[in-house]
Design a protein around this motif. Structure first.
Motif, mmCIF file in Angstrom:
data_model
loop_
_atom_site.group_PDB
_atom_site.id
_atom_site.type_symbol
_atom_site.label_atom_id
_atom_site.label_comp_id
_atom_site.label_asym_id
_atom_site.label_seq_id
_atom_site.Cartn_x
_atom_site.Cartn_y
_atom_site.Cartn_z
ATOM 1 N N PHE A 50 1.094 -28.172 -42.446
ATOM 2 C CA PHE A 50 0.195 -27.058 -42.527
ATOM 3 C C PHE A 50 0.299 -26.186 -41.246
ATOM 4 C CE2 PHE A 50 -4.125 -25.484 -41.606
ATOM 5 C CZ PHE A 50 -4.103 -24.458 -42.636
ATOM 6 N N GLN A 51 0.234 -27.149 -40.244
ATOM 7 C CA GLN A 51 0.396 -26.532 -39.008
ATOM 8 C C GLN A 51 1.642 -25.740 -38.687
ATOM 9 O OE1 GLN A 51 -1.773 -27.968 -35.675
ATOM 10 N NE2 GLN A 51 -0.008 -27.272 -34.036
ATOM 11 N N VAL A 52 2.827 -26.371 -38.714
ATOM 12 C CA VAL A 52 3.958 -25.787 -38.446
ATOM 13 C C VAL A 52 4.377 -24.680 -39.141
ATOM 14 C CG1 VAL A 52 6.570 -26.601 -38.114
ATOM 15 C CG2 VAL A 52 4.507 -28.185 -37.278
ATOM 16 N N ASN A 53 4.236 -24.869 -40.602
ATOM 17 C CA ASN A 53 4.879 -23.738 -41.438
ATOM 18 C C ASN A 53 3.713 -22.586 -41.546
ATOM 19 O OD1 ASN A 53 7.401 -24.865 -42.918
ATOM 20 N ND2 ASN A 53 5.794 -26.642 -42.849
ATOM 21 N N HIS A 54 2.534 -22.990 -41.536
ATOM 22 C CA HIS A 54 1.562 -21.664 -41.512
ATOM 23 C C HIS A 54 0.704 -21.432 -40.461
ATOM 24 C CE1 HIS A 54 -1.612 -19.108 -43.000
ATOM 25 N NE2 HIS A 54 -2.565 -19.970 -42.827
ATOM 26 N N LEU A 55 -0.077 -22.298 -39.854
ATOM 27 C CA LEU A 55 -1.101 -21.976 -38.993
ATOM 28 C C LEU A 55 -0.688 -21.505 -37.693
ATOM 29 C CD1 LEU A 55 -4.021 -22.132 -38.949
ATOM 30 C CD2 LEU A 55 -4.120 -24.250 -37.955
ATOM 31 N N ALA A 56 0.563 -22.250 -37.133
ATOM 32 C CA ALA A 56 1.287 -21.692 -35.999
ATOM 33 C C ALA A 56 1.959 -20.541 -35.951
ATOM 34 C CB ALA A 56 2.236 -22.719 -35.384
#
Length: 284
Positions: free
Chosen positions: A102-108
């Motif tokens: 979730f973080q690497v693909n969207h949130l960041a």
């Protein structure tokens, strides 16, 4: 692309590197943004008019730092290519406490886009075409994005594939909402599926290892071929399609899940992401 400034994330290998190389060849100044410092510097050094920037998207403080570096270095950004991402076969958390997919693909990437958005608006206001291009995936079709469980904590893991599909659904929704929020500003936003590409992406997945092996027989495309939609969308003199469009390769309006076309969900995800990142909703 002469004199245009292009930021490419995930640019130290794969389609990001191929796109960065071609955009530099076309005359752009390229910010080569990668996770591995040595490889990122080597890739930038192999091009004319390119500079390395290092950040690990599994660390939001890294994203904030590199955004500051980009804003300090460039008073104009014409293209932001959100290409960095990953498939993680084992469930894990980042240092920020979010599920890694979730973080690497969207949130960041969302954070980077939001932090650079004022500069993108300034560039467009000065009369330059500005494009945000995000690498999506047909995996959005099996995503199960839920605003009450963005980290996929309560769902089976399935080798990371469902979480990856949900994250890529988020990428497409973010593209739609960015297009809505920047309508009339001179900024266009697109997402695209590059095809099945023979790279080190998803090296921990036995399915992708098998696919890469079969790719030697012609079932997969090279990074150079996979990068073509990114390159063409980034360098188009005129809008390739309405802002917010998802491309399957070079074909607009690629097939997606119903959720990936939900404008209400797109707006709600944008707001939820801003809250998670403690961003001021007024500024973007």
């Amino acid at each position: 692309m002469t004199d245009a400034t292009v930021v490419v994330t995930g640019a130290s290998s794969g389609i990001g590197r191929a796109a960065a190389e071609e955009l530099a060849r076309r005359g752009a100044r390229v910010a080569v943004l990668g996770r591995d410092a040595d490889r990122t510097r080597d890739v930038a050094a192999s091009m004319t008019n390119a500079e390395p920037f290092v950040a690990d998207f599994a660390s939001l403080s890294d994203v904030r730092r590199v955004a500051d570096e980009l804003l300090e270095r460039f008073d104009r950004i014409d293209v932001l290519a959100n290409n960095a991402g990953g498939l993680f076969s084992r469930r894990s958390q980042t240092v920020d406490g979010y599920e890694t997919t979730f973080q690497v693909n969207h949130l960041a990437p969302f954070l980077l886009t939001r932090l650079l958005l004022p500069r993108l608006r300034e560039t467009a206001a000065a009369g330059h075409s500005v494009t945000v291009v995000s690498t999506g995936s047909v995996a959005n079709r099996w995503g199960r994005l839920r605003l009450d469980d963005l980290d996929s904590r309560t769902r089976p893991w399935f080798g990371g594939w469902q979480a990856y599909g949900s994250a890529k659904t988020a990428v497409l929704l973010g593209t739609r909402e960015l297009a809505r929020r920047t309508q009339g500003s001179g900024i266009t936003a697109y997402a695209f599926h590059p095809g099945f590409v023979t790279t080190s992406f998803g090296a921990g997945s036995w399915m992708l290892r098998l696919g890469n092996a079969l790719g030697n027989g012609g079932l997969a495309v090279t990074p150079e071929t996979g990068a073509v939609p990114l390159i063409e969308l980034a360098s188009a003199a005129e809008p390739a399609a309405p802002s917010g469009t998802y491309f399957d390769g070079l074909v607009p309006n690629g097939r997606t899940s119903k959720a990936a076309r939900d404008d209400t969900l797109a707006a709600d995800l944008w707001t939820a992401s801003e809250k998670l990142l403690d961003l001021d909703a007024v500024t973007g």
